[in-house]
Design a protein around this motif. Structure first.
Motif, PDB file in Angstrom:
ATOM      1  N   PHE A 424       0.827  -1.200   0.000  1.00  0.00           N
ATOM      2  CA  PHE A 424       0.000   0.000   0.000  1.00  0.00           C
ATOM      3  C   PHE A 424       0.865   1.255   0.000  1.00  0.00           C
ATOM      4  CE2 PHE A 424      -3.961   2.279   1.205  1.00  0.00           C
ATOM      5  CZ  PHE A 424      -4.842   1.576   0.410  1.00  0.00           C
ATOM      6  N   PHE A 425       1.885   1.207  -0.828  1.00  0.00           N
ATOM      7  CA  PHE A 425       2.928   2.231  -0.780  1.00  0.00           C
ATOM      8  C   PHE A 425       2.474   3.502  -1.497  1.00  0.00           C
ATOM      9  CE2 PHE A 425       7.282   3.897  -1.476  1.00  0.00           C
ATOM     10  CZ  PHE A 425       7.743   3.771  -0.165  1.00  0.00           C
ATOM     11  N   PRO A 426       2.771   4.659  -0.888  1.00  0.00           N
ATOM     12  CA  PRO A 426       2.302   5.922  -1.480  1.00  0.00           C
ATOM     13  C   PRO A 426       2.972   6.246  -2.819  1.00  0.00           C
ATOM     14  CG  PRO A 426       3.738   6.338   0.400  1.00  0.00           C
ATOM     15  CD  PRO A 426       3.490   4.863   0.371  1.00  0.00           C
ATOM     16  N   ARG A 427       2.234   6.901  -3.677  1.00  0.00           N
ATOM     17  CA  ARG A 427       2.789   7.446  -4.917  1.00  0.00           C
ATOM     18  C   ARG A 427       3.723   8.610  -4.584  1.00  0.00           C
ATOM     19  NH1 ARG A 427       1.680   4.723  -9.884  1.00  0.00           N
ATOM     20  NH2 ARG A 427      -0.146   3.445  -9.435  1.00  0.00           N
ATOM     21  N   PRO A 428       4.659   8.906  -5.467  1.00  0.00           N
ATOM     22  CA  PRO A 428       5.549  10.051  -5.205  1.00  0.00           C
ATOM     23  C   PRO A 428       4.781  11.326  -4.865  1.00  0.00           C
ATOM     24  CG  PRO A 428       6.350   8.807  -7.097  1.00  0.00           C
ATOM     25  CD  PRO A 428       5.054   8.178  -6.694  1.00  0.00           C
ATOM     26  N   THR A 429       3.671  11.574  -5.571  1.00  0.00           N
ATOM     27  CA  THR A 429       2.916  12.801  -5.328  1.00  0.00           C
ATOM     28  C   THR A 429       2.207  12.773  -3.974  1.00  0.00           C
ATOM     29  OG1 THR A 429       2.653  13.055  -7.703  1.00  0.00           O
ATOM     30  CG2 THR A 429       1.188  14.367  -6.344  1.00  0.00           C
ATOM     31  N   ASN A 430       1.936  11.573  -3.434  1.00  0.00           N
ATOM     32  CA  ASN A 430       1.377  11.497  -2.080  1.00  0.00           C
ATOM     33  C   ASN A 430       2.354  12.095  -1.076  1.00  0.00           C
ATOM     34  OD1 ASN A 430      -0.077   8.372  -2.880  1.00  0.00           O
ATOM     35  ND2 ASN A 430      -1.243  10.152  -2.219  1.00  0.00           N
ATOM     36  N   ILE A 431       3.642  11.871  -1.305  1.00  0.00           N
ATOM     37  CA  ILE A 431       4.655  12.337  -0.360  1.00  0.00           C
ATOM     38  C   ILE A 431       5.057  13.776  -0.664  1.00  0.00           C
ATOM     39  CG2 ILE A 431       6.954  11.885   0.591  1.00  0.00           C
ATOM     40  CD1 ILE A 431       4.888   9.742   1.239  1.00  0.00           C
ATOM     41  N   ASN A 432       5.194  14.093  -1.940  1.00  0.00           N
ATOM     42  CA  ASN A 432       5.572  15.447  -2.316  1.00  0.00           C
ATOM     43  C   ASN A 432       4.594  15.975  -3.365  1.00  0.00           C
ATOM     44  OD1 ASN A 432       6.617  17.839  -3.168  1.00  0.00           O
ATOM     45  ND2 ASN A 432       8.709  17.071  -3.525  1.00  0.00           N
ATOM     46  N   PRO A 433       3.629  16.790  -2.920  1.00  0.00           N
ATOM     47  CA  PRO A 433       2.599  17.286  -3.859  1.00  0.00           C
ATOM     48  C   PRO A 433       3.161  18.167  -4.968  1.00  0.00           C
ATOM     49  CG  PRO A 433       1.954  17.641  -1.565  1.00  0.00           C
ATOM     50  CD  PRO A 433       3.395  17.231  -1.541  1.00  0.00           C
ATOM     51  N   ASP A 434       4.410  18.592  -4.835  1.00  0.00           N
ATOM     52  CA  ASP A 434       5.000  19.387  -5.916  1.00  0.00           C
ATOM     53  C   ASP A 434       5.303  18.535  -7.148  1.00  0.00           C
ATOM     54  OD1 ASP A 434       4.887  21.675  -4.478  1.00  0.00           O
ATOM     55  OD2 ASP A 434       6.966  21.583  -3.774  1.00  0.00           O
ATOM     56  N   ILE A 435       5.248  17.229  -6.973  1.00  0.00           N
ATOM     57  CA  ILE A 435       5.514  16.358  -8.127  1.00  0.00           C
ATOM     58  C   ILE A 435       4.261  16.317  -8.994  1.00  0.00           C
ATOM     59  CG2 ILE A 435       5.981  13.994  -8.860  1.00  0.00           C
ATOM     60  CD1 ILE A 435       7.771  13.731  -6.371  1.00  0.00           C
ATOM     61  N   LYS A 436       4.347  16.964 -10.138  1.00  0.00           N
ATOM     62  CA  LYS A 436       3.259  16.966 -11.122  1.00  0.00           C
ATOM     63  C   LYS A 436       3.605  15.978 -12.225  1.00  0.00           C
ATOM     64  CE  LYS A 436       1.009  20.411  -9.169  1.00  0.00           C
ATOM     65  NZ  LYS A 436      -0.365  20.293  -8.656  1.00  0.00           N
ATOM     66  N   THR A 437       2.578  15.471 -12.870  1.00  0.00           N
ATOM     67  CA  THR A 437       2.811  14.324 -13.743  1.00  0.00           C
ATOM     68  C   THR A 437       2.379  14.591 -15.181  1.00  0.00           C
ATOM     69  OG1 THR A 437       0.634  13.331 -13.413  1.00  0.00           O
ATOM     70  CG2 THR A 437       2.314  12.829 -11.768  1.00  0.00           C
ATOM     71  N   ILE A 438       2.992  13.830 -16.070  1.00  0.00           N
ATOM     72  CA  ILE A 438       2.628  13.899 -17.486  1.00  0.00           C
ATOM     73  C   ILE A 438       1.511  12.905 -17.784  1.00  0.00           C
ATOM     74  CG2 ILE A 438       3.492  13.277 -19.787  1.00  0.00           C
ATOM     75  CD1 ILE A 438       4.276  16.011 -18.824  1.00  0.00           C
ATOM     76  N   VAL A 439       1.463  11.825 -17.048  1.00  0.00           N
ATOM     77  CA  VAL A 439       0.367  10.866 -17.230  1.00  0.00           C
ATOM     78  C   VAL A 439      -0.482  10.897 -15.952  1.00  0.00           C
ATOM     79  CG1 VAL A 439       1.708   9.437 -18.785  1.00  0.00           C
ATOM     80  CG2 VAL A 439       1.694   8.884 -16.378  1.00  0.00           C
ATOM     81  N   PRO A 440      -1.767  10.670 -16.098  1.00  0.00           N
ATOM     82  CA  PRO A 440      -2.616  10.656 -14.907  1.00  0.00           C
ATOM     83  C   PRO A 440      -2.141   9.583 -13.924  1.00  0.00           C
ATOM     84  CG  PRO A 440      -3.940  10.690 -16.914  1.00  0.00           C
ATOM     85  CD  PRO A 440      -2.523  10.436 -17.329  1.00  0.00           C
ATOM     86  N   ILE A 441      -2.228   9.888 -12.652  1.00  0.00           N
ATOM     87  CA  ILE A 441      -1.725   8.935 -11.655  1.00  0.00           C
ATOM     88  C   ILE A 441      -2.741   7.809 -11.482  1.00  0.00           C
ATOM     89  CG2 ILE A 441      -0.974   8.630  -9.269  1.00  0.00           C
ATOM     90  CD1 ILE A 441      -0.188  11.566  -9.243  1.00  0.00           C
ATOM     91  N   PRO A 442      -2.342   6.576 -11.761  1.00  0.00           N
ATOM     92  CA  PRO A 442      -3.284   5.463 -11.589  1.00  0.00           C
ATOM     93  C   PRO A 442      -3.769   5.390 -10.146  1.00  0.00           C
ATOM     94  CG  PRO A 442      -1.380   4.767 -12.871  1.00  0.00           C
ATOM     95  CD  PRO A 442      -1.048   6.126 -12.310  1.00  0.00           C
TER      96      PRO A 442
END
Lengths: 519, 309
Positions: A424-442
């Motif tokens: 149940f490991f967090p996505r990078p953006t869960n930990i650092n909201p400054d991480i914006k993505t090019i693909v939608p986060i599954p």
């Protein structure tokens, strides 16, 4: 007024030049993929002895003996075929060339098309909650199925593994009954495709059509009419092309449908029906994970969407067991949030969020395979296609490649999902909201990467069947894995561990292929 | 009086229609140059998915900032050439999608005055504009709604007519057809569009027709205008429910735009221009509020300069 005309002419002339320059690029695009007809690269008269996936024996489903070639019934069928194939019209020729000797591939394309059509998430309701599709009411919004990668890879696996069994059974009866192509009995029958050097009864094309139509109708119930129309079209091309008499087709269609029933019986009890879960399941998983005290995955959609397919890890695999999934294929824990190793991995994602090159972004998009697409496993079905065609694989051999390809990918997916919901490991953006993505986060936990698992498994199986191109497949899979880092939705360790897991699982499928008698 | 005005507000379809910049029948004299920069802003929080208007919490308010540089040159009195280069930055106020920035499309325009006919207490002016645009960078096309543009190479022709009264009031009508090339590369090998699966990275997009009615007033120092503009993509798909847009969507919009220019001198030097507008209705498009501020400088390269055209 003289000047007016001059300027009007000047602008018109400049326009004409530009228009010619632009329109030299042909705007016409058609969704058709053209494949040449070919004579099968191998006959495989012993295929009736190959090891099947679910069938206890190739003769498990009975196929009655055909009429004798000298019988009046058969002679009447020959006469009917002669009339049917005498002069196909343009539309019939188009259809003949479409299904051609590539019926198996075409049905795989149909599965991909339907996957793309149904890979679409529901909008939130007024109350901020989301409705789930219902197998009992498939035509109500949101339509059933939600063909996310877990659903899709399973559909591909059933379609391919079942086609393989059905074609092994077909080959068994072909060489048992040994009724040749109609044109071998009546040379005046016009043929519009290569006459294959395998017996004609039952028709392998009708086996594929009957099987695929039945299986996909269960997987995509709203498409029953469309699939029936395709199956009829496919089988009709065999008549228009002078390839099979009606009884070849009827026997094949019936065999295909019955074997689809055997595979659908497994599908009913493989656990897929429970994969999406329900509020009680979601709440209990979240509560248990929250109790660990560690940072956990949370939906990053707005409003928050329930976790996707938390129970897919429990779905019955093909080449491994659920117990193995939970032991042998349970990955080591990812670097704990807060450790230096984790921070380095997180910083790397942040770097790609801020400074990814256009090329890296293009790679992220190339492998995104998100909503309205055939999903990553579908991408690998597409990657395999030209290799299968160019090697002139008979539908039997093509189905064999696709069966192991998709069983390996489904099992890799199951193991990936097991780990995703175990950690149940967090996505990078869960930990650092400054991480914006090019693909939608599954909308499910991060560790390990599903793309990496699917792709590594797919590449390993294809590398086994096409060893000269193994390095190409592996490089593509590595790019697919890295694309998730470039897209900023995964840590590098997600990709690395997912890749290793996929490769390991694929060895099981390859091991089965080596021993099935078809090598 | 010579006026120069280089920047239209960024419409939601600005990527497709950026060639429509020179939409008026004001002409520079032979040898005159108008150079300028503009800053534009466009934002929407509601958008039409087909004809269903909705909001989406995964993007919130989508905004685009545009910095443009351009110049217009009077080749001869009745024929002007215009070049513009926009740099665009996109942003979503909510969700996790990464805003983009970069050069969008090079815009080239050739505008000609065909006729000016004395009619009653005013002049009827007829003219045309030929536009060409093509991408200047490999920006992400299939990244709605944060894509910088559509990646197509466009060719457009606008027919313009205006009646300018001696009092300064004027009325205009324009019609524009934009031929769009295919989107050459969406950086993936597969897409699903209008019920078909495509195994290629090229997308066919429909051409666009738009028309405008304008009314305004102009004198030695100001120009004030109000435009109604209707943009109609001549085919295409609707955005699938809760999905992002796709380049082949049937994008339509009707907008109302106000424009105000101030000129210190009628023949040379600085002028300022402000525009603002709102999307009244649309299809597969954002309901945007948009605005633009431009500053331009007019000077002569050759010729007498400042001749009234």
């Amino acid at each position: 007024m003289n000047n007016s005309i001059k300027y009007a002419i000047l602008i018109a002339a400049a326009g004409a030049c530009l228009l010619m320059a632009i329109s030299s690029c042909n705007k016409d695009i058609t969704p058709d993929i053209n494949y040449d007809a070919f004579e099968y690269g191998s006959i495989d008269e012993d295929a009736g002895t190959w090891k099947t996936v679910l069938l206890a024996s190739p003769g498990q489903v009975a196929v009655p003996a055909p009429a004798d070639p000298a019988s009046p019934e058969y002679l009447a069928e020959l006469a009917a075929l002669k009339a049917a194939s005498a002069s196909p019209n343009a539309d019939q020729m188009d259809k003949i060339n479409k299904w051609s000797t590539n019926g198996f591939i075409r049905w795989n394309q149909v599965a991909r098309e339907l996957t793309a059509k149904y890979f679409i998430f529901s909008k939130p309701n007024e109350d901020g909650y989301y409705s789930l599709p219902s197998a009992a009411h498939p035509d109500q919004y949101p339509l059933f199925p939600l063909s996310t990668p877990p659903y899709a890879v399973r559909a591909y696996a059933y379609l391919s593994a079942g086609s393989f069994d059905a074609l092994v059974a077909a080959w068994h009866y072909k060489f048992q009954y040994d009724r040749m192509a109609p044109s071998a009995y009546d040379a005046s029958i016009a043929t519009h495709l290569p006459v294959q050097p395998v017996p004609s009864y039952p028709s392998e094309d009708a086996v594929i059509a009957g099987f695929s139509r039945t299986l996909l109708t269960a997987m995509f119930p709203n498409e029953a009419a469309y699939l029936a129309q395709l199956a009829t079209e496919h089988e009709n091309t065999r008549l228009w092309a002078g390839m099979n008499v009606s009884s070849d087709l009827a026997a094949g269609d019936s065999l295909g449908r019955k074997i689809a029933g055997i595979f659908l019986a497994r599908a009913k009890s493989d656990g897929m029906g429970a994969t999406l879960g329900n509020p009680a399941v979601w709440d209990s998983i979240t509560a248990a994970q929250t109790a660990t005290g560690k940072p956990i995955w949370e939906s990053l959609e707005n409003p928050a969407r329930p976790m996707l397919a938390p129970n897919f890890g429990y779905v019955k695999p093909w080449t491994v067991t659920t117990a193995e999934v939970q032991t042998t294929y349970r990955l080591p824990a990812p670097p704990a949030v807060g450790t230096a190793e984790f921070q380095d991995a997180l910083d790397e994602v942040l770097h790609f969020s801020k400074d990814a090159t256009r090329d890296e972004q293009h790679i992220a998009l190339r492998w995104d395979d998100g909503t309205s697409t055939y999903t990553p496993p579908g991408h690998w079905n597409w990657i395999a296609e030209p290799f299968v065609h160019d090697a002139r694989l008979s539908p039997l051999r093509a189905a064999r490649v696709y069966a192991y390809l998709n069983m390996a990918m489904e099992d890799a997916g199951i193991a990936v999902w097991d780990n995703k919901y175990f950690y149940f490991f967090p996505r990078p953006t869960n930990i650092n909201p400054d991480i914006k993505t090019i693909v939608p986060i599954p909308n499910f936990p991060s560790y390990p990467s599903g793309h990496s698992g699917f792709s590594a498994a797919g590449a390993a199986v294809l590398g086994h069947f096409f060893p000269a191109d193994a390095a190409y497949f592996k490089a593509e899979a590595q790019e697919a894995a890295l694309s998730r880092l470039y897209g900023c939705i995964h840590y590098r360790f997600d990709c690395d561990e997912g890749f290793t897991l996929g490769e390991q699982i694929a060895q099981k499928a390859v091991g089965l292929a080596v021993q099935d008698g078809g090598e | 009086m010579t006026k120069c005005y280089l920047f239209i507000p960024m419409l939601l379809l600005s990527a497709a229609l950026s060639a429509q910049t020179p939409t008026d029948l004001q002409f520079l004299s032979s040898g005159d140059v108008c150079a300028g920069v503009g800053i534009g802003y466009d934002a929407w929080s509601k958008y039409w998915e087909g004809d269903v208007r909705r909001e989406n919490g995964n993007v919130g308010t989508v905004s685009r900032r545009q910095f443009s540089a351009g110049f217009m040159l009077g080749i001869v009195n009745r024929l002007n050439v215009h070049i513009r280069v926009p740099y665009i930055t996109t942003h979503a106020s909510q969700g996790t999608l990464n805003g983009q920035s970069g050069l969008q499309d090079l815009n080239l325009n050739l505008k000609g005055k065909f006729a000016e006919i004395r009619l009653g207490k005013g002049n009827l002016v007829l003219g045309g504009n030929l536009g060409f645009s093509t991408p200047l960078s490999k920006y992400l096309v299939d990244f709605a709604p944060l894509n910088l543009g559509f990646g197509t190479t466009n060719l457009s022709y606008r027919q313009m007519a205006a009646y300018q009264t001696d009092m300064g009031l004027y009325f205009g009508a324009r019609a524009n057809y934009t031929y769009r090339s295919n989107v050459p590369n969406i950086h993936r090998d597969f897409y699903y569009d209008q019920g078909n699966a495509y195994y290629l990275n090229e997308i066919n997009v429909d051409d666009v027709f738009d028309w405008t009615l304008a009314a305004g007033y102009t004198d030695a120092h100001i120009l004030a205008e109000i435009d109604f503009n209707a943009v109609n993509t001549l085919g295409g798909s609707d955005i699938r429910t809760w999905e992002p847009g796709f380049p082949s969507n049937d994008m339509d919009a009707a907008t109302l735009t106000g424009r105000f220019d101030y000129y210190f001198s009628k023949s040379k030097g600085l002028n300022f221009s402000v525009t603002g507008g709102y999307t009244l209705s649309g299809r597969n498009a954002g309901q945007s509020v948009f605005g633009n501020v431009g500053i331009n400088y007019l000077f002569s390269l050759w010729g007498k300069g400042g001749a009234v055209q």
